[in-house]
Design an enzyme around this catalytic site. Structure first.
Site, short mmCIF file in Angstrom:
data_model
loop_
_atom_site.label_atom_id
_atom_site.label_comp_id
_atom_site.label_asym_id
_atom_site.label_seq_id
_atom_site.Cartn_x
_atom_site.Cartn_y
_atom_site.Cartn_z
N LYS A 14 1.36 -54.41 74.55
CA LYS A 14 1.67 -54.66 73.13
C LYS A 14 0.81 -55.79 72.57
O LYS A 14 0.31 -55.71 71.45
CB LYS A 14 3.16 -54.97 72.96
CG LYS A 14 4.03 -53.73 73.23
CD LYS A 14 5.52 -53.98 73.19
CE LYS A 14 6.24 -52.66 73.54
NZ LYS A 14 7.71 -52.74 73.43
N GLN A 58 12.06 -57.37 74.36
CA GLN A 58 11.79 -56.29 75.30
C GLN A 58 13.00 -56.05 76.19
O GLN A 58 13.57 -56.98 76.76
CB GLN A 58 10.55 -56.65 76.15
CG GLN A 58 10.06 -55.54 77.05
CD GLN A 58 9.36 -54.41 76.30
OE1 GLN A 58 8.93 -54.55 75.16
NE2 GLN A 58 9.27 -53.25 76.94
N ASP A 81 11.76 -52.58 66.17
CA ASP A 81 12.23 -51.57 67.13
C ASP A 81 13.17 -50.57 66.45
O ASP A 81 13.43 -49.49 67.00
CB ASP A 81 13.05 -52.25 68.24
CG ASP A 81 12.22 -52.62 69.45
OD1 ASP A 81 11.23 -51.91 69.74
OD2 ASP A 81 12.57 -53.60 70.13
N1 L34 Z 1 12.82 -53.62 72.86
N2 L34 Z 1 12.28 -52.50 74.79
C1 L34 Z 1 12.14 -52.63 73.46
N3 L34 Z 1 11.36 -51.81 72.71
C2 L34 Z 1 10.66 -50.81 73.31
O1 L34 Z 1 9.94 -49.97 72.56
C3 L34 Z 1 10.75 -50.66 74.69
N4 L34 Z 1 10.02 -49.70 75.37
C4 L34 Z 1 10.64 -49.05 76.52
C5 L34 Z 1 11.18 -50.15 77.45
N5 L34 Z 1 11.78 -51.27 76.74
C6 L34 Z 1 11.60 -51.50 75.42
C7 L34 Z 1 8.69 -49.81 75.59
O2 L34 Z 1 7.97 -50.60 75.01
C8 L34 Z 1 9.46 -48.31 77.12
N6 L34 Z 1 8.29 -48.93 76.54
C9 L34 Z 1 6.96 -48.69 76.95
C10 L34 Z 1 5.87 -49.28 76.35
C11 L34 Z 1 4.58 -49.05 76.80
C12 L34 Z 1 4.35 -48.20 77.85
C13 L34 Z 1 5.44 -47.60 78.46
C14 L34 Z 1 6.73 -47.84 78.02
C15 L34 Z 1 2.97 -47.98 78.35
O3 L34 Z 1 2.07 -48.69 78.01
N7 L34 Z 1 2.77 -46.98 79.20
C16 L34 Z 1 1.50 -46.64 79.80
C17 L34 Z 1 1.45 -47.01 81.27
C18 L34 Z 1 1.75 -48.42 81.55
C19 L34 Z 1 1.79 -48.72 83.04
O4 L34 Z 1 0.73 -48.63 83.66
O5 L34 Z 1 2.88 -48.99 83.56
C20 L34 Z 1 1.36 -45.11 79.74
O6 L34 Z 1 0.23 -44.65 79.75
O7 L34 Z 1 2.38 -44.43 79.72
#
Ligand code: L34
Length: 243
Positions: A14, A58, A81
């Protein structure tokens, strides 16, 4: 708050996205033992700080913190959010500024792929406040016929096999197999499960699902990055609405 390794990756992503978009950001990495009062006091400070348009705590938060109290403490106008009950209610009614980032990302993927939701059988597996419930509402706003399935659903495969658009948000690795999917369906995998070998895995068994689906999202590189993109969009909106 705390040391959750997945959260650290997501929050870092982020920050990187903010930099890429030219959005000013502040990160507070609070130690696990921070009290709820301390967290609430920080939220209060940020609520009042005019240089901040959006606030996000988060999740998950440590056990001694009451998630609902924290969410309720964020100024709804800065709630990028869209987890605050005011914003949840607005989504229900269909008149909203902020859309929860993950379901919004799913809708954007559908739209950008040229898929029309209207009249389609949409099945959402999972009923969390963060994904399943708002996801169902957004699909409904686009005139989808929506079914929400969950852990008590009977004959789940029968329901998922009926889906033109299937959204998996259960948090169980490889839970949805190819034989639970209708030929030609659109399959969106919200799950991000970390396996023992460190690899990421979705809620959908990709190898069997891609053979029957017309369109499918991968994990990683699917819904996750979209969640972050939608956070950027909400933040820009917040900056406009709050000024
Ligand atoms: N308050 N908490 C709050 N807001 C959110 O919108 C979230 N979420 C979920 C968990 N907790 C939260 C996220 O940000 C899930 N989430 C989230 C954000 C980014 C990614 C995955 C979940 C992400 O960048 N995923 C990458 C891989 C990252 C890695 O290597 O672990 C992807 O390509 O899916």
């Amino acid at each position: 708050m705390g040391e959750d390794p997945a959260s650290q990756v997501y929050v870092r992503n982020k920050e990187i996205a903010c930099e890429a978009c030219g959005i000013y950001s502040e990160k507070y990495a609070l130690p696990e033992e921070t009290t709820q009062e301390e967290l609430l006091s920080l939220i209060d400070t940020l609520n009042k700080k005019s240089s901040i348009s959006g606030i996000l705590v988060q999740l998950p938060v440590p056990k001694h913190i009451d998630e609902e109290t924290i969410i309720n403490a964020i100024d709804p106008k800065k709630d990028v959010d869209a987890f605050h009950p005011i914003n949840v209610g607005k989504i229900m009614v269909g008149n909203y500024d902020f859309v929860p980032c993950t379901p919004a990302g799913v809708m954007e993927l559908i739209k950008e792929s040229g898929i029309d939701v209207s009249g389609k059988e949409c099945v959402v597996v999972g009923r969390s406040n963060i994904v399943g419930k708002p996801q169902a509402m957004l699909l409904l706003h686009q005139n989808g016929t929506v079914t929400i399935c969950h852990s008590r659903t009977k004959n789940l495969a029968e329901k998922t096999r009926n889906a033109d658009i299937l959204v998996a948000a259960v948090g169980i690795p490889n839970f949805i197999k190819g034989d639970m999917i209708k030929e030609g369906a659109v399959v969106i995998d919200v799950g991000i499960n970390r396996m023992e070998n460190g690899k990421l895995c979705g809620d959908v068994e990709f190898e069997t699902a891609e053979k029957v689906a017309d369109a499918i999202t991968p994990v990683p590189g699917g819904v996750g990055p979209m969640t972050i993109a939608m956070l950027m969009r909400n933040t820009v909106k917040a900056a406009i609405v709050n000024n």
